[in-house]
Write a protein that holds these residues in place. Sequence first.
Motif, PDB file in Angstrom:
ATOM      1  N   MET A   1      40.921  26.766  22.005  1.00 48.57           N
ATOM      2  CA  MET A   1      39.871  25.803  22.003  1.00 48.57           C
ATOM      3  C   MET A   1      39.506  25.551  20.550  1.00 48.57           C
ATOM      4  SD  MET A   1      36.479  25.460  24.282  1.00 48.57           S
ATOM      5  CE  MET A   1      36.847  24.984  25.699  1.00 48.57           C
ATOM      6  N   SER A   2      39.099  24.284  20.214  1.00 47.61           N
ATOM      7  CA  SER A   2      38.603  24.051  18.955  1.00 47.61           C
ATOM      8  C   SER A   2      37.204  23.161  19.253  1.00 47.61           C
ATOM      9  CB  SER A   2      39.543  23.410  18.073  1.00 47.61           C
ATOM     10  OG  SER A   2      40.074  22.074  18.659  1.00 47.61           O
ATOM     11  N   VAL A   3      36.352  22.902  18.046  1.00 43.85           N
ATOM     12  CA  VAL A   3      35.486  22.154  18.133  1.00 43.85           C
ATOM     13  C   VAL A   3      35.541  21.315  17.016  1.00 43.85           C
ATOM     14  CG1 VAL A   3      34.048  23.552  16.623  1.00 43.85           C
ATOM     15  CG2 VAL A   3      32.931  22.077  18.263  1.00 43.85           C
ATOM     16  N   ALA A   4      35.092  20.029  17.008  1.00 42.81           N
ATOM     17  CA  ALA A   4      34.927  18.953  16.297  1.00 42.81           C
ATOM     18  C   ALA A   4      33.367  18.656  15.866  1.00 42.81           C
ATOM     19  CB  ALA A   4      35.589  17.652  16.462  1.00 42.81           C
ATOM     20  N   ARG A  20      36.278  20.717  11.481  1.00 45.96           N
ATOM     21  CA  ARG A  20      37.302  20.984  12.695  1.00 45.96           C
ATOM     22  C   ARG A  20      37.393  22.610  12.562  1.00 45.96           C
ATOM     23  NH1 ARG A  20      38.802  16.684  15.210  1.00 45.96           N
ATOM     24  NH2 ARG A  20      38.535  14.675  13.829  1.00 45.96           N
ATOM     25  N   ARG A  22      38.546  26.427  14.895  1.00 43.71           N
ATOM     26  CA  ARG A  22      39.216  27.190  15.903  1.00 43.71           C
ATOM     27  C   ARG A  22      38.192  28.049  16.652  1.00 43.71           C
ATOM     28  NH1 ARG A  22      42.873  25.172  18.479  1.00 43.71           N
ATOM     29  NH2 ARG A  22      43.610  27.286  19.226  1.00 43.71           N
ATOM     30  N   ASP A  32      41.311  22.128  25.713  1.00 48.37           N
ATOM     31  CA  ASP A  32      40.256  20.949  25.286  1.00 48.37           C
ATOM     32  C   ASP A  32      39.560  21.425  23.892  1.00 48.37           C
ATOM     33  OD1 ASP A  32      40.877  19.566  27.705  1.00 48.37           O
ATOM     34  OD2 ASP A  32      39.303  20.683  28.723  1.00 48.37           O
ATOM     35  N   THR A  33      38.912  20.116  23.352  1.00 47.46           N
ATOM     36  CA  THR A  33      38.333  20.260  22.028  1.00 47.46           C
ATOM     37  C   THR A  33      36.800  19.807  22.496  1.00 47.46           C
ATOM     38  OG1 THR A  33      40.207  19.596  20.876  1.00 47.46           O
ATOM     39  CG2 THR A  33      38.136  19.353  19.901  1.00 47.46           C
ATOM     40  N   THR A  35      33.382  18.523  21.329  1.00 46.56           N
ATOM     41  CA  THR A  35      32.684  17.676  20.527  1.00 46.56           C
ATOM     42  C   THR A  35      31.269  17.852  20.003  1.00 46.56           C
ATOM     43  OG1 THR A  35      34.397  15.886  20.778  1.00 46.56           O
ATOM     44  CG2 THR A  35      32.691  15.327  19.538  1.00 46.56           C
ATOM     45  N   SER A  60      35.768  16.846  25.209  1.00 51.21           N
ATOM     46  CA  SER A  60      36.561  15.582  24.671  1.00 51.21           C
ATOM     47  C   SER A  60      37.128  14.988  25.725  1.00 51.21           C
ATOM     48  CB  SER A  60      37.476  15.706  23.398  1.00 51.21           C
ATOM     49  OG  SER A  60      38.242  16.798  23.809  1.00 51.21           O
TER      50      SER A  60
END
Length: 166
Positions: A1-4, A20, A22, A32-33, A35, A60
Amino acid sequence: MSVAVHFPPELSPDHSDTLRLRRCYDDEYVEDTLTVQIEKLLHHNKSSTVYVFSGCLSLSSEPLAASTAPVVCKITYDKSWIDRLSWEAFMYHNLHNLQGQVIPRLYGYFEKEDFAGCLILQHAGEPLETCFEDLGDLRKYAAVHTILGIEILTTRPRLGLILWKR
């Protein structure tokens, strides 16, 4: 998963509109990402190089209105503070039974090694601007109850080791 993490131009600490990162400490595999749309700078102490923002978190893959939550993001670009935010995330992770009840929910800790760290927590309201002695009886009781809950959860494993170790 990551974040923006999306910043308005006037609030970006490193003058970019998106950060961005991790996720660290994943409990499950999720592609999923997340946000986060940053809305306001809540606090910045130049000596600590940590920025505290309020914003709105969304997944997202979901429609925006269906899955948003108000959050607080602690962001740093300083290596020593990245390590401190990582430790704070670890402590929230260990207190998962209290999250959302007596401490803010942890949505995740995200990092780009040796560049930036971001701790995302549930926005739990405004900070108290008064000392403990000036709180009403109900708030004092709630504060002590919270502290005792944290103490019981953090000492239980050690008590088991002491009681059963021969």
